[in-house]
Design an enzyme around this catalytic site. Structure first.
Site, PDB file in Angstrom:
ATOM      1  N   GLU A  90     -17.930   9.191  11.706  1.00 29.81           N
ATOM      2  CA  GLU A  90     -18.162   7.715  11.727  1.00 29.81           C
ATOM      3  C   GLU A  90     -18.219   7.308  13.257  1.00 29.81           C
ATOM      4  O   GLU A  90     -18.821   5.965  13.184  1.00 29.81           O
ATOM      5  CB  GLU A  90     -16.901   7.418  11.101  1.00 29.81           C
ATOM      6  CG  GLU A  90     -16.567   7.531   9.690  1.00 29.81           C
ATOM      7  CD  GLU A  90     -17.575   7.022   8.809  1.00 29.81           C
ATOM      8  OE1 GLU A  90     -17.938   5.687   8.840  1.00 29.81           O
ATOM      9  OE2 GLU A  90     -18.108   7.542   7.805  1.00 29.81           O
ATOM     10  N   SER A 468      27.536   0.990 -41.909  1.00 29.97           N
ATOM     11  CA  SER A 468      28.935   1.446 -41.809  1.00 29.97           C
ATOM     12  C   SER A 468      29.364   1.656 -40.199  1.00 29.97           C
ATOM     13  O   SER A 468      30.719   1.706 -39.857  1.00 29.97           O
ATOM     14  CB  SER A 468      29.317   2.713 -42.404  1.00 29.97           C
ATOM     15  OG  SER A 468      29.549   2.240 -43.806  1.00 29.97           O
TER      16      SER A 468
END
Length: 837
Positions: A90, A468
């Site tokens: 780069e 229950s």
């Protein structure tokens, strides 16, 4: 001639003037652009976009949420050879120029002059930093000038190392990976220090074309680019000829690597994501690098997942085989055709799609999506009785062909011994949640069989009747009003006339009646009629008010006698929160699942401060103030240190109810839980009308867990809570508490244990042999000496428009509603002769 010279002189001056005007204009443009440039000093403390991560309490990662995957790393942790690879490709003169490489710009200008096209050529790393942080990607002359000016400013403000740090953590590398560390994880599943030279070269080459050079989707182009990077590194002396030749021979071997997850808890992860987005907004939540530490215990969560999966698959097998997903006919000559078709079928919570290739007498061979061929023996097939309608099963299969055919597409499940079992995706659903009753921390939460198939979180969103499992709250309300566990109520037919004139004749599920029954026994045996009569005696309005002490919303509870049978609606989390009050001795804690949040800089920006139950406070509590049911319990009582949860029911009531529910586990509807081998477990089963919902809620003083099984669209599951939900709870609790000491709440002051007559509930005579023990508040002893303890309202009474009357010979069974079948599932056990403390 002089005339010609004069014209030439004029032309020269015109050129000079034009140059001066151009220079002035260019200078003015530069001044204008510089005044318009952002302050590059912000790069010194720039905050990179980072994903939100969710963790367990013990630091295991659960999930990551973000549009971009980024793992910022400091410059000194980036391998030098990776930096060399980037520079060689780069910006080779990076450490020599001052932000702008004028030679590179000249080359770009020459290309423009020759081709008439603009390119990105000539951009240094510093210029790319300027563009990525401050400018748009659009290619214009103005942007290029701004890049140049910003690059020079950046070079004055930042060191070369800082610039590289910004670049290598910011740049895009494809596949949603931003920065070199994220690229290493995505493409290779490695950290930066684990990368090889060819892998570093591959990563370094990606910024030029993250999509077209992606090694996963374009391996040929990616290899060419990698080899180019390696050549550049060789040219500039970063690697030797031998290293180069070895590296270019390395094949492209990349696959997409998802974030490694330590603990798969997608329902919890979604709860955390939703909470963070609600608090901070989506953009901030997903990009600020928050680390969300939940209260989830990874070992508990693992057991919760496994217990729910095992319970639902076991239920599904008990209720028959529904057949294959489809049939593809005879196998093709090229089996890779079927392999590709199998990859389209989703894996469901570990269940793998497969296709039947061959069948023998009592075995079959199937192929998985990866092409592996596996045998299914008779043990893997023999369970699969065909389901006939909603209630019935066909005859047991005798051969493999009774179960499967060649070409059948089925699910298979790998067993712990590595063998495989024919299976199917359960239609039934379930949920399990575990809380720390001392502060409300959610320790484990699984909201369904497979989150990716259904994101509906049944722990927090499914409002269902608890059946229950709700009775203990009714009994607690009665104890708070002066009743005792020795109070005797007649288990006999009753007729209830509704406000609209209709009649309800509730029954026990077996249509039998047991006469005078002590409250402890009634809870152990889950007697419906005793619960209804008890609610009648203490009053519906009082009970609704008292239930608020457990966190239940009165709007979700029926103001009707059916409340006694659990016909209100609650979520599993709400039920677990209610049971926490029993488990911790009477304190109301609030459930929470986020312990703390850490920002990207490591600062704790949120820390949960839950109200906690105070076990030591129980021993200092004054029990007398709880005798009056009209006392405002929300203000707490006794010792109340800072950050102690409000004490909403008396510790005496909590202790007595825990004792009764321990007997449910030892002698009642949950007796099979005795196999867990602990004496500190208490709880209650629950089954709703027509067996549409199955529950178990159980606890000791360290953990409360609730399991639920049912269909999302309610219909009968044809099983009780003890059959469908209790095994899930047992599997979880046995593993969760493995190796941990037993722990029950300490006995609070003001209680005594005395011998009573098991039939009448009255204090036993000194010479009486047939006795049992019961727990009383001290003041209740005198009451038992004076009163008959027999409660049997013969006269018609009414409550909120409901009229009650005894009916010795009930008729009209078709009018019965709300009946609770969750009883007499006690494995033949008898009532206890002593109390489990």
């Amino acid at each position: 001639m002089s005339h010609l010279r004069r014209i030439l002189r004029i032309l020269v001056w015109c050129v000079i003037d034009l140059f001066i005007v151009g220079a002035i204009a260019f200078a003015l443009l530069i001044v204008h652009l510089e005044n318009d440039l952002p302050d590059v000093s912000v790069l010194k403390d720039v905050q990179m976009q980072m994903p939100m991560q969710v963790y367990t309490a013990d630091g295991k990662i659960i999930a990551e949420f973000a549009e971009k995957r980024r793992i910022p790393v400091p410059y000194d942790q980036i391998p030098p050879q990776l930096i060399n690879a980037v520079l060689a490709t780069e910006d080779q003169r990076f450490f020599e120029h001052q932000g702008v490489d004028f030679l590179g710009l000249a080359r770009a200008g020459l290309q423009l002059a020759l081709t008439g096209t603009k390119s990105q050529g000539g951009s240094t790393i510093t210029m790319q930093v300027a563009r990525n942080f401050f400018l748009s990607p659009q290619k214009t002359y103005t942007r290029k000038l701004k890049e140049i000016l910003l690059a020079m400013k950046i070079e004055k403000e930042l060191s070369k190392q800082k610039i590289l740090d910004l670049y290598l953590n910011k740049i895009y590398f494809g596949s949603r990976a931003y920065g070199v560390a994220a690229a290493a994880q995505v493409y290779y599943g490695k950290t930066l220090d684990q990368l090889t030279l060819p892998e570093m070269a591959m990563i370094a080459g990606l910024p030029k074309g993250p999509s077209m050079l992606n090694p996963i989707t374009h391996p040929v182009a990616a290899k060419d680019r990698r080899d180019h990077v390696l050549q550049r590194m060789l040219d500039h002396g970063y690697i030797t000829q031998a290293e180069y030749e070895q590296a270019i021979k390395t094949p492209i071997a990349t696959t997409y690597h998802a974030l490694p997850i330590d603990m798969d808890a997608p329902y919890v992860a979604e709860m955390a994501r939703n909470a963070m987005v609600s608090q901070f907004g989506a953009e901030t939540a997903y990009t600020s690098g928050f680390k969300v530490y939940t209260t989830i215990d990874s070992s508990y969560q693992r057991e919760a997942d496994a217990s729910l999966r095992a319970a639902l698959l076991a239920y599904d097998h008990r209720h028959g085989y529904r057949g294959p997903l489809k049939n593809w006919g005879n196998p093709p000559a090229d089996l890779t055709i079927w392999e590709k078709q199998l990859t389209v079928i989703p894996v469901v919570n570990g269940l793998q799609p497969a296709v039947v290739l061959d069948i023998n007498n009592q075995s079959a061979t199937v192929m998985l999506a990866n092409g592996n061929k596996i045998p299914l023996g008779w043990d893997a097939l023999s369970w699969a009785r065909r389901k006939v309608g909603d209630k019935y099963l066909a005859a047991k299969p005798k051969t493999a062909s009774d179960v499967v055919h060649v070409g059948d597409v089925v699910y298979v499940d790998q067993q712990p011994d590595s063998s495989w079992m024919l299976s199917q995706n359960p239609q039934i659903e379930g949920a399990i949640v575990a809380l720390n009753p001392n502060d409300g921390a959610i320790l484990a939460l699984t909201g369904g069989f497979d989150f990716y198939e259904s994101k509906y979180n049944r722990v927090t969103q499914a409002k269902r009747q608890p059946g229950s499992s709700f009775k203990p709250f009714i009994y607690a309300a009665a104890l708070a009003k002066g009743y005792t566990l020795a109070t005797v109520i007649n288990d006999a037919p009753i007729v209830i006339t509704m406000p609209d004139g209709s009649v309800w004749r509730p029954q026990n599920s077996n249509k039998r009646f047991y006469g005078p029954t002590r409250l402890r026994v009634a809870l152990i045996k889950s007697r419906n009629l005793v619960s209804i009569r008890l609610l009648q005696m203490i009053g519906i309005s009082y009970t609704i008010q008292y239930l608020n002490n457990f966190g239940f919303d009165p709007k979700q509870l029926p103001h009707a006698p059916s409340l006694a049978l659990g016909t209100g609606v609650v979520t599993p989390l709400e039920l677990a929160t209610g049971y926490s009050v029993f488990a911790n001795g009477g304190y109301r804690v609030m459930p929470y699942f986020i312990d703390h949040i850490v920002d990207a800089n490591g600062n704790i920006i949120y820390q949960a401060q839950p109200k906690i139950a105070c076990e030591s406070c129980l021993l200092a509590n004054n029990p007398n103030q709880w005798d009056d049911p009209d006392v405002d319990t929300s203000k707490g009582a006794g010792v109340n240190p800072v950050n102690v949860a409000p004490e909403t029911i008396s510790p005496q009531v909590a202790y007595m109810m825990t004792s009764a529910m321990k007997d449910v586990v030892q002698f009642g509807t949950a007796a099979q839980a005795r196999s867990v081998g602990r004496q500190d477990l208490a709880g209650k089963t629950g089954t709703t009308n027509d067996t549409k919902d199955a529950w178990f809620a159980g606890f000791n003083s360290d953990v409360v867990a609730v399991s639920w099984v049912g269909y999302d669209q309610p219909r009968s599951i044809h099983e009780y809570g003890a059959q469908a939900a209790l095994p899930m709870w047992m599997t979880f609790i046995q593993q969760a508490l493995n190796g941990k000491p037993e722990h029950s709440m300490p006995e609070p002051p003001g209680l005594v244990i005395v011998r009573i007559d098991p039939n009448s509930g009255k204090l036993a005579a000194p010479w009486q042999k047939n006795t049992t023990f019961e727990i009383f508040r001290q003041e209740d002893i005198q009451q038992h000496k004076q009163n008959d303890n027999w409660v049997n309202p013969d006269a018609v009474t009414s409550d909120e428009g409901y009229t009650y009357s005894d009916e010795p010979s009930p008729t009209g069974e078709g009018q019965v509603q709300y009946h609770d079948p969750d009883q007499e599932q006690d494995q033949g056990q008898t009532a206890p002769d002593s109390i489990i403390f």
